[in-house]
Scaffold this active site. Structure first.
Site, PDB file in Angstrom:
ATOM      1  N   ASN A 131       2.395 -18.492  -8.178  1.00 29.53           N
ATOM      2  CA  ASN A 131       1.151 -19.133  -8.580  1.00 29.53           C
ATOM      3  C   ASN A 131       0.484 -19.833  -7.398  1.00 29.53           C
ATOM      4  OD1 ASN A 131      -0.961 -20.371  -9.828  1.00 29.53           O
ATOM      5  ND2 ASN A 131       0.238 -21.579 -11.253  1.00 29.53           N
ATOM      6  N   ASP A 132       1.035 -20.963  -6.979  1.00 35.30           N
ATOM      7  CA  ASP A 132       0.365 -21.767  -5.958  1.00 35.30           C
ATOM      8  C   ASP A 132       0.133 -21.010  -4.650  1.00 35.30           C
ATOM      9  OD1 ASP A 132       0.214 -23.919  -7.646  1.00 35.30           O
ATOM     10  OD2 ASP A 132       2.132 -24.745  -7.021  1.00 35.30           O
ATOM     11  N   ILE A 133       1.023 -20.075  -4.329  1.00 33.47           N
ATOM     12  CA  ILE A 133       0.899 -19.364  -3.060  1.00 33.47           C
ATOM     13  C   ILE A 133      -0.249 -18.362  -3.066  1.00 33.47           C
ATOM     14  CG2 ILE A 133       3.304 -19.622  -2.382  1.00 33.47           C
ATOM     15  CD1 ILE A 133       3.776 -16.762  -3.387  1.00 33.47           C
ATOM     16  N   THR A 134      -0.943 -18.251  -4.239  1.00 37.84           N
ATOM     17  CA  THR A 134      -2.096 -17.361  -4.290  1.00 37.84           C
ATOM     18  C   THR A 134      -3.385 -18.142  -4.550  1.00 37.84           C
ATOM     19  OG1 THR A 134      -1.919 -17.066  -6.676  1.00 37.84           O
ATOM     20  CG2 THR A 134      -0.684 -15.527  -5.303  1.00 37.84           C
TER      21      THR A 134
END
Lengths: 462, 114
Positions: free
Chosen positions: A391-394
């Site tokens: 999630n956060d890494i995108t």
């Protein structure tokens, strides 16, 4: 065996260890490197055992074989998804061993050749105190990391009032006790150093959250090396000093890479800065925005008509054990003439390289797996991105929104692809507690459900 | 050992405190570690942790000395017991670390040639 020969053999085994690490520069040379590492270790143990004056050899053999059998069985049985906690547990053993060796050296300095005319040499005492303290911190720190990764305690950061003050006080106490120990050589001081360091290790890791574990595991890896080096200084053993330094710098570099991949400083991670920050901007009323939710058939249709697909795995894939069915899906796509690749963010998963190992376990060839810098430009010319358990890494906010807590963090530019298929259990925000702008984009289709189930359905529909 | 001062000036370095020699080795090894580890491919960072974990258990050398060199006339000393405990823990790590890294590395395969 005389001292000179032993020192030369120790040097040989140091070189073997360096080459073992050197081998890891590519998967082809890595296995040979590992074999050299094993050889170096056998040489080190053999040399030590063959020293003059060694007694109790049968008992030593029993201890080695007992420990070896336990280690081998655990390493052969462990699931690859449980790797981070296994590594954390192993680190704790190095820490414990360092404390035990230091204690043995303190109790019987003559046998370890560190006894001077007026008790133990001052330099040895300093080194002993440092080695013991680092070893003890490594031990309890790793135990906490293990418990968090294994799910024995909550992975959420445990923060309480005055935490930093207590930690600082404990660190000062540790230092003062260490000095008292060096001056007095008192056994009480030694054990108090051990006790305060054990407490410090515990309190240092408790406030760090589950998703920061890649940094913590790397950091503890580094500590275990410094502890070995500290004991090497105490015993005047260059092999221990060299190996400890190699391991210490390796862990430090990994911690640095992980921190950089999150655009945070190591202090920010250690002192739980993230939890404080996201708490400071409490739940801005989440606006209800339209989200496109699709099902497996829709997704399969889009994928079939694509010419290129990039898969972005995250921790959710590991939790759902979806790597095998994911690879089957990729195989199916490849049969249909689709070009499939995988994109790995450095902090995806719970330890450095976690995703790479899981994909390798599922028989994904490593030349289909690319790192962030290698593949980030290709998203713009890709038809479909399949985000599974990440999630956060995108999150594009890392590039566009200076107010976002993750602003500045390098992310995978998945939104540049024609279509983003986002597998997620719910529309809740990721670990950082930030909404992901990506969910509301026109080119995003959410596939809600368990990563493994969704992928299975997709595979069926293909 | 007192050295006759004037013509042995050049030997001064070998006369240094052993701690400084250990420190020399330590600092140089840190540099080697730095350059070697930066060349490790990110895909192999997990095996790197397993291998470094295994080799940091070279602390077993200290444990062996503690257990084996503390010969006493009567019975087994406490330091020996600590040594045996440390040997066992380090051995778990050595075997476990190398086996798990071998297992991991065995899974990294190239794309089969078509």
């Amino acid at each position: 065996m005389n001292g000179t020969l032993a020192a030369l053999l120790y040097l040989t085994s140091s070189v073997c260890f360096i080459l073992a690490l050197r081998g890891l520069s590519s998967p082809e040379s890595a296995r040979r490197g590992n074999a050299l590492g094993i050889f170096g270790m056998i040489l080190a143990i053999g040399t030590t055992v063959a020293m003059p004056g060694m007694v109790s050899l049968p008992l030593i053999a029993v201890a080695v074989l007992l420990g070896g059998a336990i280690g081998t069985v655990i390493a052969l049985r462990i699931q690859m998804t449980a790797l981070p906690q296994l590594i954390a547990a192993f680190h704790s053993l190095v820490g414990a061993a360092a404390v035990l060796v230091a204690a043995a050296a303190f109790l019987h300095p003559a046998a370890l050749g560190i006894l001077g005319e007026h008790g133990i040499h001052t330099a040895s005492l300093v080194e002993m105190a440092i080695g013991t303290a680092i070893g003890a911190i490594t031990f309890t720190g790793s135990v906490v990391a293990f418990a968090k990764l294994q799910g024995l305690v909550t992975g959420a950061p445990l923060v309480f009032r005055g935490q930093h003050m207590i930690n600082a006080g404990l660190a000062v106490a540790c230092l003062a006790l260490g000095m008292w120990f060096v001056v007095s050589q008192s056994p009480a001081a030694f054990w108090l150093v051990v006790a305060s360091s054990l407490a410090l290790g515990l309190l240092l890791i408790v406030p760090i959250g589950g998703a920061d574990m890649p940094v913590v595991v790397s950091m503890l890896n580094s500590y275990s090396g410094w502890a070995a080096s500290g004991i090497g200084f105490t015993l005047h053993n260059n092999l221990l000093i060299i190996t400890g330094a190699l391991v210490g710098s390796s862990g430090a570099i990994l911690s640095y890479i992980m921190c950089k991949a999150m655009n945070r400083s190591i202090f920010n991670v250690i002192f739980g800065g993230f939890a404080v920050e996201s708490g400071a901007t409490p739940g801005a009323p989440r606006e209800q925005r339209p989200v496109k939710i699709g099902n497996a058939e829709d997704a399969a249709f889009i994928m079939k008509n694509a010419s290129s697909v990039i898969i972005v795995p995250g921790y959710g894939m590991a939790v759902a054990q979806a790597q095998h069915v994911l690879r089957e899906m990729a195989d199916q796509l490849k049969e249909n003439g689709v070009n499939v690749r995988y994109a790995i963010h450095p902090v995806a998963g719970r330890m450095p390289g976690h995703m790479n190992v899981l994909l390798a376990e599922a028989n994904v060839p490593y030349d289909e797996v690319a790192e962030l810098e290698e593949i980030n430009r290709d998203f713009a010319v890709t038809d479909v991105v399949y985000v599974i358990g990440a999630n956060d890494i995108t999150n594009p906010a890392a590039r566009s929104d200076p107010k976002s807590p993750i602003f500045g963090m390098p992310v995978l530019d998945v939104e540049k692809a024609k279509t983003v298929l986002f597998v997620k259990r719910s529309l809740a925000s990721g670990y950082a507690g930030i909404d992901n702008e990506l969910f509301y984009r026109d080119n995003t289709m959410m596939l809600l459900g368990d990563a493994k189930k969704v992928t299975e359905e997709l595979l069926k529909a293909l | 050992m007192p050295l006759p001062a004037p013509d042995n000036q050049l030997l001064a370095a070998s006369d240094a405190d052993p701690v400084v020699l250990s420190l020399t080795v330590f600092v140089l090894a840190c540099f080697i570690g730095y350059y070697v580890v930066w060349r490790v491919t990110p895909a192999l960072h997990s095996p790197l942790m397993a291998v470094t974990n295994a080799i940091s258990s070279v602390i077993i050398v200290g444990a062996l000395i503690a257990a084996g060199a503390t010969a006493q006339a009567q019975g087994i000393a406490i330091s020996q017991i600590l040594g045996f405990a440390a040997i066992t823990l380090a051995a778990v790590n050595i075997f476990g670390g190398f086996v798990i890294s071998q297992r991991m590395l065995g899974k990294f395969r190239k794309k089969p040639k078509q």
